[in-house]
Design an enzyme around this catalytic site. Structure first.
Site, short mmCIF file in Angstrom:
data_model
loop_
_atom_site.label_atom_id
_atom_site.label_comp_id
_atom_site.label_asym_id
_atom_site.label_seq_id
_atom_site.Cartn_x
_atom_site.Cartn_y
_atom_site.Cartn_z
N ARG A 126 48.88 -5.91 13.05
CA ARG A 126 49.45 -4.68 12.46
C ARG A 126 48.44 -3.86 11.64
NH1 ARG A 126 53.71 -8.37 11.50
NH2 ARG A 126 55.28 -8.17 13.14
N LYS A 148 41.63 9.81 15.38
CA LYS A 148 42.37 9.75 16.65
C LYS A 148 41.82 8.57 17.44
CE LYS A 148 43.96 14.45 17.62
NZ LYS A 148 43.83 15.62 18.52
N GLU A 190 30.56 20.73 21.56
CA GLU A 190 31.49 20.54 20.43
C GLU A 190 30.88 21.09 19.14
OE1 GLU A 190 34.53 19.56 20.97
OE2 GLU A 190 34.49 18.30 22.78
N LYS A 232 34.93 19.59 10.66
CA LYS A 232 36.01 18.76 11.18
C LYS A 232 36.79 18.11 10.04
CE LYS A 232 37.83 15.59 14.43
NZ LYS A 232 37.78 14.90 15.69
N GLU A 242 47.98 16.40 13.24
CA GLU A 242 48.11 17.55 14.15
C GLU A 242 49.54 18.09 14.24
OE1 GLU A 242 45.40 17.40 17.51
OE2 GLU A 242 46.78 18.64 18.66
N ARG A 246 45.35 21.50 13.15
CA ARG A 246 44.32 20.62 13.72
C ARG A 246 44.06 20.97 15.19
NH1 ARG A 246 43.08 14.14 13.02
NH2 ARG A 246 41.58 14.03 14.73
N ASN A 250 40.75 22.09 19.48
CA ASN A 250 40.82 22.02 20.94
C ASN A 250 40.47 23.34 21.61
OD1 ASN A 250 41.53 19.34 20.97
ND2 ASN A 250 43.70 19.78 20.76
N HIS A 253 39.84 23.53 25.37
CA HIS A 253 40.23 22.25 25.96
C HIS A 253 41.35 22.39 26.99
CE1 HIS A 253 37.65 20.72 22.84
NE2 HIS A 253 37.95 19.45 23.08
N HIS A 257 40.50 20.70 30.20
CA HIS A 257 41.25 19.54 30.73
C HIS A 257 41.70 19.81 32.16
CE1 HIS A 257 42.31 17.80 26.52
NE2 HIS A 257 41.22 17.28 27.02
N HIS A 270 33.05 15.66 29.66
CA HIS A 270 34.06 16.36 28.86
C HIS A 270 33.48 17.62 28.19
CE1 HIS A 270 37.41 16.92 26.10
NE2 HIS A 270 36.58 16.84 25.08
P1 NAD Z 1 30.73 7.72 26.13
O1 NAD Z 1 31.23 6.89 25.05
O2 NAD Z 1 31.14 7.38 27.52
O3 NAD Z 1 29.15 7.77 26.05
C1 NAD Z 1 28.42 8.49 27.03
C2 NAD Z 1 27.33 7.63 27.66
O4 NAD Z 1 26.25 7.48 26.76
C3 NAD Z 1 27.78 6.22 28.01
O5 NAD Z 1 27.18 5.83 29.23
C4 NAD Z 1 27.24 5.39 26.84
O6 NAD Z 1 27.04 4.04 27.17
C5 NAD Z 1 25.93 6.09 26.61
N1 NAD Z 1 25.37 5.96 25.27
C6 NAD Z 1 26.03 5.91 24.09
N2 NAD Z 1 25.16 5.94 23.08
C7 NAD Z 1 23.92 5.97 23.62
C8 NAD Z 1 22.61 6.03 23.08
N3 NAD Z 1 22.41 6.12 21.78
N4 NAD Z 1 21.57 6.02 23.93
C9 NAD Z 1 21.78 6.00 25.28
N5 NAD Z 1 22.98 5.97 25.86
C10 NAD Z 1 24.05 5.96 25.03
O7 NAD Z 1 31.13 9.27 25.93
P2 NAD Z 1 31.23 10.21 24.66
O8 NAD Z 1 30.90 11.56 25.15
O9 NAD Z 1 30.50 9.66 23.51
O10 NAD Z 1 32.79 10.13 24.31
C11 NAD Z 1 33.77 10.51 25.24
C12 NAD Z 1 35.06 9.83 24.84
O11 NAD Z 1 35.42 10.28 23.55
C13 NAD Z 1 36.23 10.14 25.75
O12 NAD Z 1 36.93 8.96 26.01
C14 NAD Z 1 37.09 11.09 24.93
O13 NAD Z 1 38.46 10.99 25.25
C15 NAD Z 1 36.81 10.62 23.55
N6 NAD Z 1 37.01 11.62 22.51
C16 NAD Z 1 37.76 11.28 21.45
C17 NAD Z 1 37.96 12.16 20.42
C18 NAD Z 1 38.73 11.74 19.21
O14 NAD Z 1 39.00 12.60 18.35
N7 NAD Z 1 39.05 10.48 19.07
C19 NAD Z 1 37.36 13.44 20.46
C20 NAD Z 1 36.57 13.77 21.56
C21 NAD Z 1 36.40 12.84 22.59
N1 GLY Z 2 38.97 16.12 18.97
C1 GLY Z 2 40.11 16.82 18.48
C2 GLY Z 2 40.68 16.19 17.25
O1 GLY Z 2 40.14 15.28 16.69
O2 GLY Z 2 41.74 16.62 16.84
#
Ligand code: NAD
Ligand code: GLY
Length: 369
Positions: A126, A148, A190, A232, A242, A246, A250, A253, A257, A270
């Site tokens: 939990r 998130k 971003e 942010k 949100e 918030r 997006n 987006h 999307h 993305h």
């Molecule tokens: P990712 O985590 O897939 O990383 C991209 C690539 O870079 C991967 O192959 C990873 O292994 C590699 N990598 C990571 N760090 C590295 C480094 N220092 N050196 C070399 N390679 C490295 O992608 P991302 O763009 O970081 O994140 C995308 C994800 O984030 C999606 O799942 C998306 O839904 C999520 N997201 C979440 C939020 C949120 O608010 N929680 C916001 C935006 C995106």
């Molecule tokens: N990435 C959008 C949010 O955190 O709300």
């Protein structure tokens, strides 16, 4: 074994959320300088990372935790592993190694690792504490801040999740030296977003400092990440779950999307889809009189400078957008709402645009690619 820092550095930013507030540390060498142990109450830690990041940074992190009992789990690399099955493997690891409610999870990786680790922490017994150590630019300026957390379901991305805030976010800009250029540019989409939605001065700074950022200038990089996180953090502090504003985070987006879904999440990154989507949102903002043509051109040029797309994938047609955009979470009672600009540096979520102007943007964007 590296020594844990005894003279701890101060955070750059505090995310203000009452008793769930937390610090963000940003800069070169932060992994070693912060003194991570001060954010860990119990004796046990589970580091969650992936195969790519483990090879680069896992031992460096373990060195900083020599006073703790450390387990780690190394996930496969990829969005397809942000799944319920992977989540369950994290729970199994925690249970097999007898982690209790005082354990701390540490996410070491990009947004995929950060999102699944945060959700595991929200659910395990939990809720146990977790720390974000984001290693991609996108995760440093966006996903690690704001709480998130989620995994994907076969029927939809990020459909199973929770709002759950970390204890601290530690951004070591040195990790960006190993990040592929394409991933860095996707993160820049971003960064540019913050200039467009809430910080016109930062937008101008980005226009003037993109060359320094491209050359890896540490001062510029730290400043860009700090200013992004600050923007942010302000939005998250005002609307953590949100309920309203918030959603301005997006920008682009809804269009983006639609592009990602059209490509079955196996085409553009993305940030690339968001970049093209932001150009479309800016064009629609211009059509409703909120941006001048010259401001629209500036937005497009800055995005293009980072080798990011400024139009949808060539195969996409207007009716593909029309079908896919209505699945967006911002659709209310069948009415499409979009994040649009009121001016450069100021955004709102609104249904205040004509279908004629939307169709005009969709047509011009689809024929531009
Ligand atoms: P990712 O985590 O897939 O990383 C991209 C690539 O870079 C991967 O192959 C990873 O292994 C590699 N990598 C990571 N760090 C590295 C480094 N220092 N050196 C070399 N390679 C490295 O992608 P991302 O763009 O970081 O994140 C995308 C994800 O984030 C999606 O799942 C998306 O839904 C999520 N997201 C979440 C939020 C949120 O608010 N929680 C916001 C935006 C995106
Ligand atoms: N990435 C959008 C949010 O955190 O709300």
């Amino acid at each position: 074994m590296a020594e844990t820092s005894s003279t701890s550095v101060a955070p750059k930013i505090n995310v203000d959320l009452g008793d769930r507030s937390y610090p963000i540390f940003i800069g070169s060498g932060q992994l070693a300088a912060v003194g991570i142990s001060r954010f860990i109450q119990g004796n046990k830690v589970l580091i969650v990372t992936n195969t790519t990041v483990a090879a680069l940074y896992l031992s460096k992190l373990e060195d900083q935790l020599s006073d703790k009992q450390v387990d780690s789990i190394v996930l496969e690399d990829g969005e397809q592993f942000k799944s319920l099955e992977t989540l369950n493997s994290i729970f199994s690891q925690l249970l097999e190694n007898k982690h209790d409610r005082k354990t701390t999870l540490i996410a070491l990786g990009g947004g995929v690792v950060g999102d699944i680790t945060g959700f595991a922490a929200a659910c395990y017994q939990r809720g146990v504490p977790f720390i974000q150590i984001p290693t991609t630019l996108l995760s440093q300026v966006d996903s690690s801040v704001g709480g998130k957390t989620a995994v994907n379901h076969p029927m939809g991305k990020n459909m199973i999740g929770a709002f759950y805030q970390p204890q601290a976010v530690i951004i070591d800009t040195d990790s960006l030296t190993t990040l592929p250029k394409r991933e860095f540019s996707a993160g820049m989409a971003e960064v540019i977003k913050y200039g467009l939605i809430s910080d016109a001065e930062f937008f101008t700074w980005l226009e003037e400092n993109s060359d320094a950022l491209m050359q890896g200038n540490q001062g510029a990089l730290t400043y860009a990440i700090e200013r992004s996180c600050l923007n942010k953090a302000k939005v998250v502090s005002a609307d953590e779950t949100e309920q309203g504003m918030r959603a301005i985070l997006n920008l682009g987006h809804t269009f983006g999307h639609a592009m990602e879904t059209f490509q079955n999440y196996s085409g553009w990154l993305h940030g690339e889809a968001v970049a093209a989507g932001m150009v479309m949102a800016c064009e629609l903002s211009m059509l409703r009189g909120a941006l001048t043509k010259s401001e629209f051109d500036r937005a497009k040029q800055l995005i293009q400078r980072w080798d990011l797309p400024i139009a949808p994938p060539a195969e996409m047609r207007v009716d593909d957008f029309e079908q896919l955009m209505y699945r967006d979470k911002k659709v209310l009672d069948g009415q499409l709402r979009l994040v649009l600009l009121r001016s450069l540096g100021d955004a709102e979520v609104t249904a205040d645009f004509t279908l004629g102007s939307l169709n005009s943007v969709l047509s011009s964007s689809c024929s531009a690619s």
